[in-house]
Motif scaffolding. Structure first.
Motif, short mmCIF file in Angstrom:
data_model
loop_
_atom_site.label_atom_id
_atom_site.label_comp_id
_atom_site.label_asym_id
_atom_site.label_seq_id
_atom_site.Cartn_x
_atom_site.Cartn_y
_atom_site.Cartn_z
N ALA A 126 35.01 -2.44 -35.14
CA ALA A 126 34.73 -3.77 -34.63
C ALA A 126 35.62 -4.10 -33.43
O ALA A 126 35.19 -4.75 -32.48
CB ALA A 126 34.92 -4.81 -35.72
N LYS A 127 36.86 -3.60 -33.46
CA LYS A 127 37.78 -3.84 -32.33
C LYS A 127 37.38 -3.06 -31.09
O LYS A 127 37.58 -3.51 -29.97
CB LYS A 127 39.20 -3.45 -32.73
CG LYS A 127 39.82 -4.35 -33.76
CD LYS A 127 41.20 -3.84 -34.14
CE LYS A 127 41.78 -4.63 -35.28
NZ LYS A 127 43.05 -4.04 -35.75
N SER A 128 36.80 -1.88 -31.30
CA SER A 128 36.50 -1.01 -30.16
C SER A 128 35.16 -1.30 -29.51
O SER A 128 34.80 -0.64 -28.54
CB SER A 128 36.54 0.46 -30.61
OG SER A 128 35.49 0.71 -31.51
N GLY A 129 34.38 -2.22 -30.04
CA GLY A 129 33.10 -2.55 -29.44
C GLY A 129 31.96 -1.65 -29.86
O GLY A 129 30.92 -1.61 -29.20
N THR A 130 32.10 -0.92 -30.95
CA THR A 130 31.06 -0.02 -31.40
C THR A 130 29.77 -0.73 -31.82
O THR A 130 28.70 -0.17 -31.63
CB THR A 130 31.58 0.86 -32.57
OG1 THR A 130 32.75 1.52 -32.11
CG2 THR A 130 30.57 1.88 -33.01
N PRO A 131 29.83 -1.95 -32.40
CA PRO A 131 28.57 -2.58 -32.80
C PRO A 131 27.56 -2.73 -31.66
O PRO A 131 26.36 -2.64 -31.88
CB PRO A 131 29.01 -3.95 -33.30
CG PRO A 131 30.41 -3.78 -33.72
CD PRO A 131 30.98 -2.73 -32.83
#
Length: 156
Positions: free
Chosen positions: A119-124
């Motif tokens: 969620a922190k890395s922008g994967t969604p």
């Protein structure tokens, strides 16, 4: 035949009926399916060799035992015993994803940790299908754990 008034009394006669039964299942006539189909694969066992010589084998080349990967295999196995003691063995797991390093838990807990890091890395937004599959797996495991976990009044 005997006559009894206006009725005719016939003798009881039944024809003999021969019931043809197969003794074994394999003796029954079977319906031929796919009539006219020719199988293109050989299913009859080993293929006969037309010539007397065997097929050529590839030339033997021994593997290089001193490649970097093989030569450095297990180099950090005893770093906690033989090293200075300032590095934890979990920190030497270079090739393992960050959400698995040093985790001792069930799949549900590992996925929750992975979800938090993704969620922190922008994967969604970058990989929505993977994110959705992970969410589905987490919800399934959540329901399963809640079904298996005993809840109710405490014995106190």
């Amino acid at each position: 035949m005997e006559w009894l008034g206006s009725r005719v009394l016939r003798t009881l006669w039944t024809p003999t009926v021969n019931i043809v039964r197969s003794r074994y299942h394999a003796d029954k006539t079977r319906l031929v399916r796919r009539y006219g189909y020719n199988e293109k694969l050989w299913c009859g066992g080993l293929l006969p060799r037309s010539e007397g010589k065997p097929l050529p084998l590839p030339e033997y080349r021994p593997a290089n035992m001193w490649t970097e990967r093989k030569g450095l295999f297990g180099q950090n196995d005893y770093i906690d015993i033989l090293g200075p003691g300032n590095i934890h063995p979990v920190k030497t797991l270079y090739t393992v994803p960050s959400w698995i390093r040093g985790v001792s838990g069930q799949e549900y807990h590992i996925l929750l940790r992975k979800k938090k890091m993704w969620a922190k890395s922008g994967t969604p937004t970058q990989r929505p299908t993977k994110w959705k599959e992970m969410q589905k797996r987490i919800s399934y495991l959540y329901r399963k754990l809640n079904r298996k976990t005993k809840t109710g009044p405490s014995p106190d």
